[in-house]
Structure formats: structure tokens, C-alpha cells
Design a protein around this motif. Structure first.
Motif, PDB file in Angstrom:
ATOM      1  N   ASN A   7      16.021  24.540 101.793  1.00 17.84           N
ATOM      2  CA  ASN A   7      15.666  25.954 101.267  1.00 17.84           C
ATOM      3  C   ASN A   7      16.913  26.612 100.448  1.00 17.84           C
ATOM      4  OD1 ASN A   7      12.690  25.464 100.322  1.00 17.84           O
ATOM      5  ND2 ASN A   7      12.480  25.766 102.712  1.00 17.84           N
ATOM      6  N   LEU A   8      18.009  25.823 100.571  1.00 20.37           N
ATOM      7  CA  LEU A   8      19.149  26.637 100.544  1.00 20.37           C
ATOM      8  C   LEU A   8      19.091  27.656  99.453  1.00 20.37           C
ATOM      9  CD1 LEU A   8      21.007  25.981 102.357  1.00 20.37           C
ATOM     10  CD2 LEU A   8      22.616  24.807 100.767  1.00 20.37           C
ATOM     11  N   GLN A   9      19.773  29.360  99.834  1.00 23.18           N
ATOM     12  CA  GLN A   9      19.650  30.125  98.750  1.00 23.18           C
ATOM     13  C   GLN A   9      21.205  30.312  99.139  1.00 23.18           C
ATOM     14  OE1 GLN A   9      18.672  33.910  99.409  1.00 23.18           O
ATOM     15  NE2 GLN A   9      17.717  33.525  97.413  1.00 23.18           N
ATOM     16  N   CYS A  10      22.429  30.637  97.675  1.00 22.76           N
ATOM     17  CA  CYS A  10      23.992  30.991  98.093  1.00 22.76           C
ATOM     18  C   CYS A  10      23.525  32.492  97.207  1.00 22.76           C
ATOM     19  CB  CYS A  10      24.687  30.807  97.671  1.00 22.76           C
ATOM     20  SG  CYS A  10      24.829  28.734  99.085  1.00 22.76           S
ATOM     21  N   ILE A  11      23.879  33.824  97.663  1.00 24.29           N
ATOM     22  CA  ILE A  11      24.239  34.304  96.791  1.00 24.29           C
ATOM     23  C   ILE A  11      26.005  34.636  96.737  1.00 24.29           C
ATOM     24  CG2 ILE A  11      23.901  37.190  96.091  1.00 24.29           C
ATOM     25  CD1 ILE A  11      21.215  36.741  97.464  1.00 24.29           C
ATOM     26  N   ARG A  12      26.934  35.149  95.045  1.00 26.71           N
ATOM     27  CA  ARG A  12      27.693  35.878  95.605  1.00 26.71           C
ATOM     28  C   ARG A  12      28.539  36.632  94.510  1.00 26.71           C
ATOM     29  NH1 ARG A  12      33.272  31.529  97.713  1.00 26.71           N
ATOM     30  NH2 ARG A  12      32.837  33.040  98.907  1.00 26.71           N
ATOM     31  N   GLY A  13      28.662  37.779  95.564  1.00 27.25           N
ATOM     32  CA  GLY A  13      29.181  39.304  94.182  1.00 27.25           C
ATOM     33  C   GLY A  13      27.642  39.867  93.602  1.00 27.25           C
ATOM     34  N   GLY A  14      26.728  39.602  94.164  1.00 22.54           N
ATOM     35  CA  GLY A  14      25.801  40.375  94.040  1.00 22.54           C
ATOM     36  C   GLY A  14      24.567  39.233  92.762  1.00 22.54           C
ATOM     37  N   ARG A  15      25.337  37.707  92.690  1.00 23.89           N
ATOM     38  CA  ARG A  15      24.257  36.812  91.636  1.00 23.89           C
ATOM     39  C   ARG A  15      24.240  35.573  92.597  1.00 23.89           C
ATOM     40  NH1 ARG A  15      26.628  33.120  87.806  1.00 23.89           N
ATOM     41  NH2 ARG A  15      28.240  32.650  88.870  1.00 23.89           N
ATOM     42  N   LEU A  45      29.506  22.870  97.979  1.00 25.13           N
ATOM     43  CA  LEU A  45      30.502  22.606  98.725  1.00 25.13           C
ATOM     44  C   LEU A  45      30.552  22.675 100.063  1.00 25.13           C
ATOM     45  CD1 LEU A  45      32.384  20.075  95.890  1.00 25.13           C
ATOM     46  CD2 LEU A  45      29.551  19.269  97.626  1.00 25.13           C
ATOM     47  N   ARG A  46      31.083  24.280  99.512  1.00 26.43           N
ATOM     48  CA  ARG A  46      31.735  24.530 101.120  1.00 26.43           C
ATOM     49  C   ARG A  46      30.578  24.547 102.168  1.00 26.43           C
ATOM     50  NH1 ARG A  46      37.434  26.637 100.050  1.00 26.43           N
ATOM     51  NH2 ARG A  46      36.447  28.407 101.339  1.00 26.43           N
ATOM     52  N   ALA A  47      29.698  25.337 101.568  1.00 28.66           N
ATOM     53  CA  ALA A  47      28.495  25.206 101.931  1.00 28.66           C
ATOM     54  C   ALA A  47      28.258  24.367 103.191  1.00 28.66           C
ATOM     55  CB  ALA A  47      26.829  26.137 101.948  1.00 28.66           C
ATOM     56  N   LEU A  48      28.466  23.009 102.681  1.00 28.17           N
ATOM     57  CA  LEU A  48      27.584  21.775 103.010  1.00 28.17           C
ATOM     58  C   LEU A  48      28.824  21.425 104.320  1.00 28.17           C
ATOM     59  CD1 LEU A  48      26.458  19.520  99.859  1.00 28.17           C
ATOM     60  CD2 LEU A  48      25.323  20.138 102.355  1.00 28.17           C
ATOM     61  N   CYS A  49      29.881  21.751 103.461  1.00 27.78           N
ATOM     62  CA  CYS A  49      31.012  21.811 104.784  1.00 27.78           C
ATOM     63  C   CYS A  49      31.104  22.701 106.168  1.00 27.78           C
ATOM     64  CB  CYS A  49      32.401  21.843 104.000  1.00 27.78           C
ATOM     65  SG  CYS A  49      33.041  20.124 103.271  1.00 27.78           S
ATOM     66  N   GLY A  50      29.841  23.615 106.303  1.00 26.05           N
ATOM     67  CA  GLY A  50      30.370  24.474 106.473  1.00 26.05           C
ATOM     68  C   GLY A  50      31.886  25.569 106.939  1.00 26.05           C
ATOM     69  N   LEU A  51      32.637  25.758 105.811  1.00 34.77           N
ATOM     70  CA  LEU A  51      32.964  26.838 105.013  1.00 34.77           C
ATOM     71  C   LEU A  51      32.125  28.288 104.745  1.00 34.77           C
ATOM     72  CD1 LEU A  51      35.781  24.798 103.061  1.00 34.77           C
ATOM     73  CD2 LEU A  51      35.748  26.079 105.505  1.00 34.77           C
ATOM     74  N   TYR A  52      31.271  27.794 104.403  1.00 37.26           N
ATOM     75  CA  TYR A  52      30.417  29.565 103.401  1.00 37.26           C
ATOM     76  C   TYR A  52      29.240  28.929 103.918  1.00 37.26           C
ATOM     77  CZ  TYR A  52      28.788  32.250 100.138  1.00 37.26           C
ATOM     78  OH  TYR A  52      27.642  33.845 100.151  1.00 37.26           O
ATOM     79  N   ILE A  53      28.872  30.328 104.907  1.00 37.14           N
ATOM     80  CA  ILE A  53      27.248  30.491 105.617  1.00 37.14           C
ATOM     81  C   ILE A  53      26.285  30.659 103.865  1.00 37.14           C
ATOM     82  CG2 ILE A  53      25.737  31.547 107.659  1.00 37.14           C
ATOM     83  CD1 ILE A  53      28.778  30.332 109.235  1.00 37.14           C
ATOM     84  N   PRO A  54      25.283  29.930 104.366  1.00 35.97           N
ATOM     85  CA  PRO A  54      24.539  30.063 103.104  1.00 35.97           C
ATOM     86  C   PRO A  54      23.291  30.775 103.486  1.00 35.97           C
ATOM     87  CG  PRO A  54      23.661  28.666 104.335  1.00 35.97           C
ATOM     88  CD  PRO A  54      25.090  29.123 104.890  1.00 35.97           C
ATOM     89  N   ASP A  55      22.729  31.746 102.269  1.00 35.04           N
ATOM     90  CA  ASP A  55      22.373  32.890 102.609  1.00 35.04           C
ATOM     91  C   ASP A  55      21.054  33.268 103.276  1.00 35.04           C
ATOM     92  OD1 ASP A  55      23.595  35.598 101.346  1.00 35.04           O
ATOM     93  OD2 ASP A  55      24.295  33.935 100.120  1.00 35.04           O
ATOM     94  N   GLU A  56      20.140  31.548 102.950  1.00 38.07           N
ATOM     95  CA  GLU A  56      18.851  31.185 103.481  1.00 38.07           C
ATOM     96  C   GLU A  56      19.372  29.997 103.344  1.00 38.07           C
ATOM     97  OE1 GLU A  56      15.809  32.839 103.746  1.00 38.07           O
ATOM     98  OE2 GLU A  56      16.308  35.092 103.097  1.00 38.07           O
ATOM     99  N   GLY A  57      18.093  28.897 104.117  1.00 39.99           N
ATOM    100  CA  GLY A  57      18.090  28.099 104.996  1.00 39.99           C
ATOM    101  C   GLY A  57      18.916  27.528 105.575  1.00 39.99           C
ATOM    102  N   GLU A  58      18.911  26.114 105.657  1.00 41.87           N
ATOM    103  CA  GLU A  58      19.490  25.083 106.961  1.00 41.87           C
ATOM    104  C   GLU A  58      20.041  24.391 106.376  1.00 41.87           C
ATOM    105  OE1 GLU A  58      16.862  25.006 109.883  1.00 41.87           O
ATOM    106  OE2 GLU A  58      15.263  23.586 108.873  1.00 41.87           O
ATOM    107  N   ILE A  59      21.579  23.634 106.506  1.00 44.92           N
ATOM    108  CA  ILE A  59      21.778  22.124 106.447  1.00 44.92           C
ATOM    109  C   ILE A  59      21.697  21.156 107.970  1.00 44.92           C
ATOM    110  CG2 ILE A  59      23.991  20.963 105.736  1.00 44.92           C
ATOM    111  CD1 ILE A  59      24.223  23.810 104.637  1.00 44.92           C
ATOM    112  N   LEU A  60      21.155  20.358 107.949  1.00 47.09           N
ATOM    113  CA  LEU A  60      21.069  19.602 109.160  1.00 47.09           C
ATOM    114  C   LEU A  60      21.339  17.902 108.680  1.00 47.09           C
ATOM    115  CD1 LEU A  60      16.795  19.770 108.988  1.00 47.09           C
ATOM    116  CD2 LEU A  60      18.335  21.484 110.431  1.00 47.09           C
ATOM    117  N   TRP A  61      22.876  18.067 110.137  1.00 48.15           N
ATOM    118  CA  TRP A  61      23.032  16.294 109.911  1.00 48.15           C
ATOM    119  C   TRP A  61      22.446  16.309 111.048  1.00 48.15           C
ATOM    120  CZ3 TRP A  61      26.286  12.975 107.113  1.00 48.15           C
ATOM    121  CH2 TRP A  61      27.011  12.344 108.329  1.00 48.15           C
ATOM    122  N   GLN A  62      21.809  14.182 110.647  1.00 52.93           N
ATOM    123  CA  GLN A  62      21.190  13.850 111.922  1.00 52.93           C
ATOM    124  C   GLN A  62      20.195  14.980 112.499  1.00 52.93           C
ATOM    125  OE1 GLN A  62      22.076  11.052 111.377  1.00 52.93           O
ATOM    126  NE2 GLN A  62      24.179  11.101 112.455  1.00 52.93           N
ATOM    127  N   GLY A  63      19.625  15.535 111.470  1.00 53.40           N
ATOM    128  CA  GLY A  63      18.380  16.614 111.970  1.00 53.40           C
ATOM    129  C   GLY A  63      18.577  17.451 113.043  1.00 53.40           C
TER     130      GLY A  63
END
Lengths: 218, 223
Positions: A7-15, A45-63
Motif C-alpha cells: 500500500n505504498l503512497q507517495c505525494i510530491r509537491g501536493g500531487r 525507485l528512490r523509495a525502494l532504496c530508502g532515499l525517500y520516505i513514502p507518505d504511506e505504506g511500507e517496504i519489506l526486505w525479507q519480511g
């Protein structure tokens, strides 16, 4: 080895770029990220690297959430962005050596030279990278892939500026990484033929209501 | 962890040696600012001795802020900084390496050239020694605090001016203790020890906190 996005959500510049984005990636899988300009491919991609913190949701590596694992996750990860991450005032060999060592790998100079030969920079080792063409600079950055032990490759438009020969070479490198049990996520318009392993496609082109949709497996 | 420190320190020094003008701009700025004052206020022995401690430190503060916007800008623009954040190394340690390299290139030259200032301002020999000592302890603090400001303003359009406004107020303790030590060395019977202790305490505090604060600020700037 799994990478799971919930359930990843990213908002940039209000969009809102995407929301409710979920997918899972296993070993020996390659994911092609598709979408028009501005659809949030790089942000994802940047969120998957951890460079960008997503507004909602989570990214799991090995759980486990990637923010909690920190160095353990970064050992497994190799990210190549739009920028080549090479210094114009260092020569080709120095750049590759520094980039490989700082990524926590141990390499000999012979291995570095072999990688440069493979990537097509033979006899350019001593050149300052400011004297190289765009395509050659990209090759210096890509040479890291040959020396890395990282299992997850995240590549943002890796084929940009490359000539036909280099495109073929990179396609083979990606395919062999997947065949050896690695994972690759990339944004590109270039197909990568796989003899084994699986290609997943994720499109970010959906409207902002249903967010990104997974549009089938190949 | 230590290998990342040496690796980055060596790289930054090598880059600076290939592109030497950056070292000299800071150094010449320092010398020029300092030599303007005797021309402006006159060459009377007493006046010069009186203003010397303050002038040296103000010139050092300004010279130090001059170089700050370049501390992370290069690595930010070519994508290297992104890779530092993603590398399986401790980011504060890498930041510390960059700060140390920055100090060796912009702070240490000021310390070494400062005896020349003594000649301009007719300072006694022991005051020159004190001046070198306080600059040696004080200039690393400037680099440490400056790094936090440089990281916070990274990628902003008017970052260069903003970083000066941001960090100069935090340089005040260094200015006060540093020039205090030099001034008291010229008065007989006054110990410089309290100033030195306060300055050293401030330096230790900066070493402990600045790399972490800078690392956090860099992560925010990269988002």
C-alpha cells in the motif's frame, strides 16, 4: 529473498504520484517499471532504496521494514540513478576503485581492470572521466555491476546514452544476474530477454484513483 | 568503518590537489581581509595590537564560510552523495572524513599562515604562538558547525549566502573565546587557560555532535 511493498503512497509537491501500490518480488525476477514522464518511477525507485520516505505504506526486505535494517539492507542493494556518481577529476580506474570499495566490496586491481575491459573501457583507465563521452561515463558507472555482490539491483534508466554494443552487453549482464538468482528492478523502454527467470511489469500510468496497477506477468 | 574514513579522506585530498585553486581562494581571502585593516585604521602600534585578535578571528570566520557551500555541493551534483547514503558504511563517519579533509584544506592553511599576521600587527612572539594554538583548536569547530549549515542548505538556489547567515551566529563562542585568548596573552599576568579550556570543550562537543547532525541533514536534503 523477497522484496514486498504494501500500500505504498507517495505525494510530491501536493500531487499524488501513486497510492495503494503493492507488489512482491522474488529471487530470479526482473521487474520493469513503466509509466509516462512524471508518473513517479524515479520516486518509487528512490523509495525502494530508502532515499525517500513514502507518505504511506511500507517496504519489506525479507519480511522486515527496510528502515529498520539499515546497513544489512544496504549491503544487498545496488542503486544506479540518473547521475553517474563519478568524479570528473578522478581517472576511470580511481573512480571504479573508490565506488567499489565504498560499497563495502573488496577488490584487487586485476579485477578492476578486468571489469573495465569487459565494459569496453580498455586503455581508458588513466583518462580523467571529464574527458570521456556521456556513454563512456555511463559505462564507468555500470562497471560497478560487474564487481558487486549485491543481490538487488535498482537501475533508473540504465540504457540512457549507451551505444548498441553497450546496450546488448548490459542486457546480458542483467539477464545473467537474474539467472544467478538476483533481483533487478529497472525503468526503461528497452526489453531485456531472459532465458530463465521471470519478468514482471508494473505500470504507474493508472489514474490517481486506482494508483499503480500490476499488468500481468510475462 | 575506519577504511571508509581513510578512503574518503584520501579521495577528497586527491581531488583538491588536482584542483588547487580552491585551497588558495580561502587562504588569499584571509590574507587580504587581514591586510586591509592596517590600511584602514592606520599603522599606529597600539591600535593595531588592540584590534589584532578580533580581526584575525573575524577574517577566519569569513574565510571559513566562503568555502562551505563547496563542502557537499560537488558530491551532491554528480550523485556521489546519494551513493554515500546508500553505502553500507556509517554515514557520520564518512561525513567526519569530509569535514577533516575540508579542515586540512581550508583551516590548517590559515593556522600556518597566521604568523604573517603577527608581523602586520606588531604582535609579540608569545602572542603569535597563542594565536596559532587557538586557531588550531578553533578552526576545526568552524568546519564542524559549518558542515551542518552546508548540509541543511544543500540544493537550495541561494545556498551560499544562506549558509553564512545560518552559521555565523553559531561561530560566536569561537570568536569570543578565541580572540579573548589572544588578547589576554598580550596582558601580563593573565592566564589564557580558561579560554583554551572553553574552546577545547566546544571543539569536543562539535566533534561528537556535528557528524551526526550533518548526516541527518544530508538525508533530508537528498529526499
Amino acid at each position: 529473498m523477497t522484496l514486498k511493498v504494501n500500500n505504498l503512497q507517495c505525494i510530491r509537491g501536493g500531487r499524488e504520484l501513486f497510492s495503494n501500490l503493492s507488489f512482491e518480488l522474488q529471487a530470479s525476477q526482473l521487474m520493469m517499471l513503466e509509466g509516462r514522464n512524471g508518473s513517479g518511477k524515479t520516486t518509487l525507485l528512490r523509495a525502494l532504496c530508502g532515499l525517500y520516505i513514502p507518505d504511506e505504506g511500507e517496504i519489506l526486505w525479507q519480511g522486515e521494514r527496510i528502515q529498520k535494517q539499515d546497513e544489512a539492507y544496504r549491503c544487498e542493494l545496488l542503486y544506479l540513478g540518473h547521475l553517474n556518481a563519478i568524479k570528473a577529476d578522478l581517472n576511470v580506474l580511481e573512480n571504479l576503485r573508490f565506488n567499489t570499495l565504498i560499497a563495502g566490496e573488496t577488490v584487487t586491481d586485476d579485477a578492476l581492470m578486468a571489469a573495465l575491459d569487459t565494459i569496453g573501457l580498455y586503455a581508458f583507465e588513466e583518462h580523467l572521466t571529464r574527458q570521456l563521452s556521456q556513454g563512456q561515463k555511463r559505462r564507468v558507472a555500470l562497471a560497478r555491476l560487474l564487481l558487486s555482490k549485491a543481490r538487488l539491483w535498482i537501475l533508473d534508466e540504465p540504457f540512457v546514452a549507451l551505444d548498441v554494443a553497450a546496450v546488448t552487453l548490459l542486457q546480458t549482464m542483467i539477464a545473467s544476474h537474474v539467472e544467478k538468482g538476483g533481483m533487478v528492478i529497472l525503468t526503461t523502454h528497452q526489453e531485456v530477454p531472459l532465458t530463465s527467470g521471470k519478468i514482471k511489469r508494473l505500470s504507474l500510468n493508472g489514474n490517481s484513483l486506482d494508483g499503480g496497477r500490476e499488468i500481468g506477468h510475462a | 568503518m575506519l577504511s571508509a574514513f581513510w578512503l574518503l579522506l584520501k579521495r577528497d585530498l586527491l581531488l583538491a590537489l588536482r584542483y588547487r585553486s580552491e585551497i588558495f581562494t580561502v587562504l588569499f581571502f584571509f590574507i587580504v581581509v587581514i591586510s586591509l585593516f592596517p590600511l584602514g585604521v592606520g599603522s599606529e602600534d597600539k591600535t593595531l595590537k588592540q584590534i589584532a585578535p578580533g580581526v584575525v578571528w573575524i577574517a577566519a570566520l569569513l574565510a571559513s564560510t566562503l568555502a562551505l557551500d563547496r563542502l557537499f555541493a560537488g558530491d551532491y551534483l554528480d550523485g556521489t552523495l546519494e551513493q554515500f547514503v546508500l553505502a553500507p558504511q556509517s554515514l557520520p563517519v564518512m561525513v567526519l572524513a569530509k569535514i577533516v579533509a575540508h579542515w586540512l584544506l581550508t583551516g590548517l592553511p590559515l593556522v600556518l599562515v597566521s604568523p604573517v599576521v603577527g608581523l602586520f600587527y606588531h604582535l609579540p612572539v608569545n602572542s603569535i604562538a597563542v594565536m596559532m594554538l587557538v586557531l588550531l583548536v578553533g578552526t576545526p569547530i568552524l568546519s564542524m558547525i559549518g558542515a551542518i549549515g552546508a548540509a541543511l542548505t544543500l540544493g537550495l538556489r541561494s545556498g551560499g549566502v544562506l549558509v553564512s547567515l545560518l552559521v555565523l551566529p553559531f561561530y560566536l563562542p569561537v570568536l569570543v573565546y578565541g580572540s579573548g585568548a589572544i588578547a589576554s596573552s598580550m596582558v601580563g599576568g593573565v592566564s589564557i587557560q580558561p579560554y583554551m579550556l572553553l574552546l577545547s570543550a566546544f571543539a569536543l562537543l562539535a566533534v561528537i555532535f556535528a557528524p551526526w547532525a550533518t548526516a541527518a541533514a544530508l538525508k533530508i536534503s537528498l529526499e
